[in-house]
Design a protein around this motif. Structure first.
Motif, PDB file in Angstrom:
ATOM      1  N   ILE A 281       0.772  -1.515   0.158  1.00 12.49           N
ATOM      2  CA  ILE A 281       0.159   0.506  -0.163  1.00 12.49           C
ATOM      3  C   ILE A 281       1.306   0.916   0.077  1.00 12.49           C
ATOM      4  N   LEU A 282       2.194   1.609   0.398  1.00 12.04           N
ATOM      5  CA  LEU A 282       2.752   2.793   0.405  1.00 12.04           C
ATOM      6  C   LEU A 282       4.173   2.402  -0.765  1.00 12.04           C
ATOM      7  N   GLU A 283       3.739   1.434  -1.598  1.00  9.48           N
ATOM      8  CA  GLU A 283       4.221   1.363  -2.513  1.00  9.48           C
ATOM      9  C   GLU A 283       3.366   2.246  -3.742  1.00  9.48           C
ATOM     10  N   LYS A 284       1.814   1.560  -3.640  1.00 12.07           N
ATOM     11  CA  LYS A 284       1.004   2.129  -4.511  1.00 12.07           C
ATOM     12  C   LYS A 284       0.908   3.351  -4.247  1.00 12.07           C
ATOM     13  N   ILE A 285       1.103   4.344  -2.610  1.00  9.37           N
ATOM     14  CA  ILE A 285       0.634   5.420  -2.749  1.00  9.37           C
ATOM     15  C   ILE A 285       1.624   6.334  -3.487  1.00  9.37           C
ATOM     16  N   LEU A 286       2.686   5.679  -2.792  1.00 10.94           N
ATOM     17  CA  LEU A 286       4.169   6.419  -3.761  1.00 10.94           C
ATOM     18  C   LEU A 286       4.440   6.880  -5.317  1.00 10.94           C
ATOM     19  N   LEU A 287       3.720   5.771  -5.599  1.00  4.61           N
ATOM     20  CA  LEU A 287       3.974   5.723  -7.197  1.00  4.61           C
ATOM     21  C   LEU A 287       2.407   6.090  -7.527  1.00  4.61           C
ATOM     22  N   GLU A 288       1.090   6.578  -6.815  1.00  3.27           N
ATOM     23  CA  GLU A 288       0.244   6.877  -7.160  1.00  3.27           C
ATOM     24  C   GLU A 288       0.503   8.419  -7.384  1.00  3.27           C
ATOM     25  N   GLU A 289       1.049   9.434  -6.003  1.00  2.52           N
ATOM     26  CA  GLU A 289       1.530  10.792  -5.868  1.00  2.52           C
ATOM     27  C   GLU A 289       2.592  10.595  -7.456  1.00  2.52           C
ATOM     28  N   ALA A 290       3.385  10.391  -7.255  1.00  4.37           N
ATOM     29  CA  ALA A 290       4.812  10.366  -8.788  1.00  4.37           C
ATOM     30  C   ALA A 290       4.192  10.621 -10.053  1.00  4.37           C
ATOM     31  N   SER A 291       3.173   9.657 -10.072  1.00  6.34           N
ATOM     32  CA  SER A 291       2.461   9.441 -11.503  1.00  6.34           C
ATOM     33  C   SER A 291       0.861  10.625 -11.733  1.00  6.34           C
ATOM     34  N   LYS A 292       0.535  10.655 -10.620  1.00  2.96           N
ATOM     35  CA  LYS A 292      -1.220  11.407 -10.800  1.00  2.96           C
ATOM     36  C   LYS A 292      -1.846  10.920 -11.130  1.00  2.96           C
ATOM     37  N   THR A 293      -1.687   9.558 -11.328  1.00  2.88           N
ATOM     38  CA  THR A 293      -3.108   8.483 -12.076  1.00  2.88           C
ATOM     39  C   THR A 293      -2.896   7.489 -10.850  1.00  2.88           C
ATOM     40  N   ASN A 294      -4.489   6.477 -10.741  1.00  2.95           N
ATOM     41  CA  ASN A 294      -4.900   6.306 -10.014  1.00  2.95           C
ATOM     42  C   ASN A 294      -4.220   4.752 -10.587  1.00  2.95           C
ATOM     43  N   VAL A 295      -4.031   3.902  -9.462  1.00  2.00           N
ATOM     44  CA  VAL A 295      -3.109   2.424 -10.054  1.00  2.00           C
ATOM     45  C   VAL A 295      -4.124   1.559  -9.355  1.00  2.00           C
ATOM     46  N   SER A 296      -4.020   0.745 -10.138  1.00  2.00           N
ATOM     47  CA  SER A 296      -5.315  -0.471  -9.696  1.00  2.00           C
ATOM     48  C   SER A 296      -4.363  -1.824 -10.059  1.00  2.00           C
ATOM     49  N   LYS A 297      -3.795  -1.640 -10.940  1.00  2.43           N
ATOM     50  CA  LYS A 297      -2.700  -3.297 -11.579  1.00  2.43           C
ATOM     51  C   LYS A 297      -1.532  -3.443 -10.646  1.00  2.43           C
ATOM     52  N   ILE A 298      -1.519  -4.331 -10.341  1.00  2.00           N
ATOM     53  CA  ILE A 298       0.023  -4.856 -10.228  1.00  2.00           C
ATOM     54  C   ILE A 298       0.572  -6.537 -10.512  1.00  2.00           C
ATOM     55  N   ARG A 299       1.541  -6.226 -10.275  1.00  2.00           N
ATOM     56  CA  ARG A 299       2.642  -7.073 -11.611  1.00  2.00           C
ATOM     57  C   ARG A 299       3.436  -7.477 -10.099  1.00  2.00           C
ATOM     58  N   CYS A 300       3.925  -9.011  -9.335  1.00  2.00           N
ATOM     59  CA  CYS A 300       5.120  -8.431  -8.218  1.00  2.00           C
ATOM     60  C   CYS A 300       6.573  -8.759  -9.114  1.00  2.00           C
ATOM     61  N   HIS A 301       7.531  -8.194  -8.608  1.00  5.80           N
ATOM     62  CA  HIS A 301       8.498  -8.246  -9.016  1.00  5.80           C
ATOM     63  C   HIS A 301       9.369  -9.876  -8.748  1.00  5.80           C
ATOM     64  N   PHE A 302      10.064 -10.405  -9.107  1.00  4.59           N
ATOM     65  CA  PHE A 302      10.269 -11.471  -9.802  1.00  4.59           C
ATOM     66  C   PHE A 302       8.930 -12.454  -9.755  1.00  4.59           C
ATOM     67  N   LEU A 303       8.320 -12.278  -9.880  1.00  9.09           N
ATOM     68  CA  LEU A 303       6.714 -13.652  -9.800  1.00  9.09           C
ATOM     69  C   LEU A 303       6.656 -13.972  -8.635  1.00  9.09           C
ATOM     70  N   ARG A 304       6.227 -13.080  -7.540  1.00 12.56           N
ATOM     71  CA  ARG A 304       6.572 -13.639  -6.137  1.00 12.56           C
ATOM     72  C   ARG A 304       5.308 -13.343  -5.049  1.00 12.56           C
ATOM     73  N   ALA A 305       4.390 -13.801  -5.888  1.00 11.90           N
ATOM     74  CA  ALA A 305       3.103 -14.125  -5.503  1.00 11.90           C
ATOM     75  C   ALA A 305       2.939 -15.026  -5.348  1.00 11.90           C
ATOM     76  N   ILE A 306       3.526 -14.838  -3.486  1.00 12.94           N
ATOM     77  CA  ILE A 306       3.735 -16.547  -3.035  1.00 12.94           C
ATOM     78  C   ILE A 306       1.958 -17.269  -2.405  1.00 12.94           C
ATOM     79  N   ASN A 307       1.368 -16.924  -1.308  1.00 10.47           N
ATOM     80  CA  ASN A 307       0.801 -16.804  -0.105  1.00 10.47           C
ATOM     81  C   ASN A 307      -0.615 -16.578  -0.474  1.00 10.47           C
ATOM     82  N   PRO A 308      -2.236 -17.323  -0.839  1.00 11.73           N
ATOM     83  CA  PRO A 308      -2.793 -16.796  -1.123  1.00 11.73           C
ATOM     84  C   PRO A 308      -3.232 -15.344   0.127  1.00 11.73           C
ATOM     85  N   GLU A 309      -2.788 -14.769   1.205  1.00  8.86           N
ATOM     86  CA  GLU A 309      -2.692 -13.931   1.985  1.00  8.86           C
ATOM     87  C   GLU A 309      -2.280 -12.583   0.684  1.00  8.86           C
TER      88      GLU A 309
END
Length: 423
Positions: A281-309
């Motif tokens: 959430i902190l990274e999302k806020i930083l990117l939204e502030e820098a890009s002045k756009t709403n960010v709703s899409k994500i891809r994890c670095h190294f494809l590290r989407a690991i757990n259901p949580e």
């Protein structure tokens, strides 16, 4: 007990979102014979959801059984008519649920690499050598063909892409742009001293790794395609290097270029964030502030989407779409489908609005992990692309900007060839 809402969604997903409610009701998922006459087709539950759920004993055994050439995970290959109703004992619903939810990944956490990613070759489909086939989409084709025998008005599935996403992760936007970058390039012998200093002071457009203008122009040649760049805005581990700031001049120029070209900006969540989800959430806020756009899409670095949580947290962070879903070590259909599908938590079967977009091909998977030659990579990529097209699926490609500057790599040539074919 898996919620009925989830089972109804999986059955709906199996049949396709273009069917009417009345058409969907013509296929039932029940073992009650008194209900068979209420449907044209009945899929009989195999018992997967009732017995041993969550235990290793619930895993399908290999080799998988087949029905009309379709490998399935649960049930058996019998079909019969009860009155006018076609009764199918291949449990396509349980099979689809197993794949969509990544059920096996909660059972065997030891099947992970050093980055915590589930190893595709150790997955059920990997061991069965079926990762190149979108099995759930093939189930849909089979069921629709059977259903069409009862009603010729059922819409035909078109052999065409529903969407094409051409995506690029901004891991290394440029080289030798900061003093740390200059000395790093010299130390690692990536550049000579004069070249390193020259690139520090040259316009960004002259940087060999800044290939985004070329990529964006190339992508536009594919009709109706949609380009997304995923930008990192955090991370302090070694695997998050090289570090860059989203408010730096270079990244601001990239963001403006993306806006000018109609390119969407998504979050490339850091390697570190997989260990501490609060960072997302902190990274999302930083990117939204820098890009002045709403960010709703994500891809994890190294494809590290690991757990259901992880996915539960993405949803809580107002992320609507994830583009991580591929194995790093082998390209194919990690979820058994080429269509976007809602996240289902395999621990409890709860379904979330978050959409998972299967990643069809990642460049480094072909070259680094599968060790393909150019000819092998092209042949395999074209096979995957054709498999997506045949079932009317969504094609998602990931190619990194910095690999286009590597003289020893075939990835630039491969991408150009794929774009030419998609045109």
């Amino acid at each position: 007990m898996i919620p009925q809402k989830t089972l109804a969604y999986v059955l709906h997903f199996l049949l396709g979102s273009d069917l009417t409610e009345q058409q969907l009701m013509r296929v039932g998922y029940t073992a009650k014979k008194e209900d068979f006459e209420n449907h044209d087709i009945v899929i009989v539950p195999s018992g997967f959801f009732e017995k041993d759920y969550g235990n290793a004993s619930s895993m399908p055994s290999l080799p998988l059984k087949e029905l009309d050439g379709l490998p399935f995970l649960f049930g058996d290959s019998r079909i019969e008519y009860v009155g006018k109703t076609l009764v199918v004992y291949a449990d396509f619903v349980a099979s689809a649920y197993f794949l969509i939810s990544r059920y096996e990944e909660i059972l065997f956490p030891e099947n992970r690499d050093i980055h915590g990613r589930y190893i595709g070759r150790k997955s059920l489909l990997g061991r069965a050598e079926l990762l190149h086939r979108p099995l759930i989409d093939e189930y849909r084709m089979w069921l629709r063909n059977k259903l069409r025998l009862y009603n010729t008005e059922l819409p035909h599935l078109k052999k065409n892409f529903s969407k094409i996403y051409l995506t690029h992760d901004v891991d290394v936007p440029a080289i030798s742009r900061s003093w740390r970058g200059v000395f790093s390039a010299i130390y690692h012998r990536q550049l000579g001293v004069l070249d390193a200093f020259r690139l520090k002071f040259s316009p960004l457009e002259k940087n060999p790794l800044y290939t985004f203008p070329y990529l964006f122009d190339l992508n536009k040649e594919v009709p109706s395609s949609h380009t997304i760049i995923f930008i990192r805005s955090g991370g302090k581990t070694d695997f998050d290097k090289p570090y860059y700031k989203v408010k730096s001049k270079d990244i601001q120029l990239l963001i403006q270029l993306a806006k000018d070209r109609g390119v969407e900006i998504g979050l490339h969540s850091s390697y570190q964030s997989a260990e501490d989800l609060r960072l997302v959430i902190l990274e999302k806020i930083l990117l939204e502030e820098a890009s002045k756009t709403n960010v709703s899409k994500i891809r994890c670095h190294f494809l590290r989407a690991i757990n259901p949580e992880d996915f539960e947290y993405f949803y809580q962070a107002a992320i609507t779409d994830d583009f991580t879903m591929s194995y790093a070590d082998v390209a194919g259909f990690r979820l058994g489908t080429s269509h976007p599908v809602h996240f289902i938590n395999p621990h409890n079967g709860i379904i979330y609005p978050l959409l998972l977009h299967p990643l069809t091909i990642m460049d480094v998977t072909l070259e680094k992990y599968m060790n393909f030659s150019y000819e092998e990579a092209l042949s395999y990529s074209l096979q995957l692309i054709e498999n997506v097209r045949n079932v009317g699926g969504e094609l998602v490609l990931l190619f990194h900007n910095d690999h286009f500057a590597e003289q020893s790599s075939y990835l630039k040539k491969l991408y150009e060839t794929l774009i030419e074919r998609l045109k």
